[in-house]
Motif scaffolding. Sequence first.
Motif, PDB file in Angstrom:
ATOM      1  N   ALA A 194     -13.721 -34.902 -36.177  1.00  0.00           N
ATOM      2  CA  ALA A 194     -12.810 -35.881 -35.574  1.00  0.00           C
ATOM      3  C   ALA A 194     -13.589 -36.879 -34.718  1.00  0.00           C
ATOM      4  N   ASP A 206     -13.768 -33.470 -31.081  1.00  0.00           N
ATOM      5  CA  ASP A 206     -12.668 -34.110 -30.362  1.00  0.00           C
ATOM      6  C   ASP A 206     -13.197 -35.057 -29.297  1.00  0.00           C
ATOM      7  N   GLN A 214     -11.172 -37.037 -25.996  1.00  0.00           N
ATOM      8  CA  GLN A 214      -9.883 -37.160 -25.329  1.00  0.00           C
ATOM      9  C   GLN A 214      -9.794 -38.495 -24.592  1.00  0.00           C
ATOM     10  N   THR A 261      -4.804 -38.068 -33.494  1.00  0.00           N
ATOM     11  CA  THR A 261      -5.609 -36.856 -33.408  1.00  0.00           C
ATOM     12  C   THR A 261      -5.685 -36.181 -34.767  1.00  0.00           C
ATOM     13  N   LEU A 318      -8.307 -29.592 -34.680  1.00  0.00           N
ATOM     14  CA  LEU A 318      -9.639 -29.286 -34.177  1.00  0.00           C
ATOM     15  C   LEU A 318     -10.463 -28.591 -35.249  1.00  0.00           C
TER      16      LEU A 318
END
Length: 270
Positions: free
Chosen positions: A61, A243, A245, A254, A257
């Motif tokens: 991601a 990830d 944030q 998003t 994960l």
Amino acid sequence: MTKKVVLVVEYNGSAYKGWQAQKFGVPSVQENLEKALAVITNHPVKVICAGRTDSGVHASAQVVHFETDVERNERAWTLGVNTYLPSDISVVAARNVSDDFHARFSAVSRRYRYVIYSSDLRPAILAKGVTWTYKKLDADVMKEAAKVFLGTHDFTSFRAVGCQANTPIRTVLNFNVQKLGQYIVLDVRANAFLHHMIRNFAGVLMTIGAGEKPISWAKDVLEAKDRCQGGITAPPDGLYFVDAQYPEPFNVPTAPLGTSLFTIHRRAAL
């Protein structure tokens, strides 16, 4: 009218010399993504990522943004761009964002996972997706040792010699160590990371997990503020950017994960 678009990108970094575009002939994830986007936008595109990854490092991601004056829907930014990407890079989400968004500077934290495969025999299918060790590792001991890294510290002992960061001070927000069968996953979230920081964490924890050093050695290395005291740098194969944030107002898309390996084995254990 120029608009800003954010993408979430997944890639297997095994074939690339890192995220960042480099000199001609050196394969990078950024170069491939920019070329694919240029086809969809009909103009050159420059992308900026949340966190650069090194040669051989993966992402489930990675967050990037770019600017364009063309109007395209989400399908074009995902399925359309993927048509022009190699099979080991994929855009998994896309969204328009406000002009004040920045993939790097707007991020409040980044998260990595490092996947270790502890077995007498090396893996074949996941050869470049995990870091293999023939040594038997004690995950509980590794988890206890990792507690010393939580909080704000001078991580000089865990930065690469050539690290270009202005300061070695970083804040580690979470550090979890979990055993899943023969896999051990290090899950680390921090405000930012130094060059090779996660791989150097892994090197120290694997040494402690193998019983070659006591738990207290992690603190000794941290307090030494000397890279030479930190032991080996673990290989890049098991490292994943999973990830980034951002403050909620940016409404950044998003993705689940990663890695998918972790997700699969977590579900299997339920």
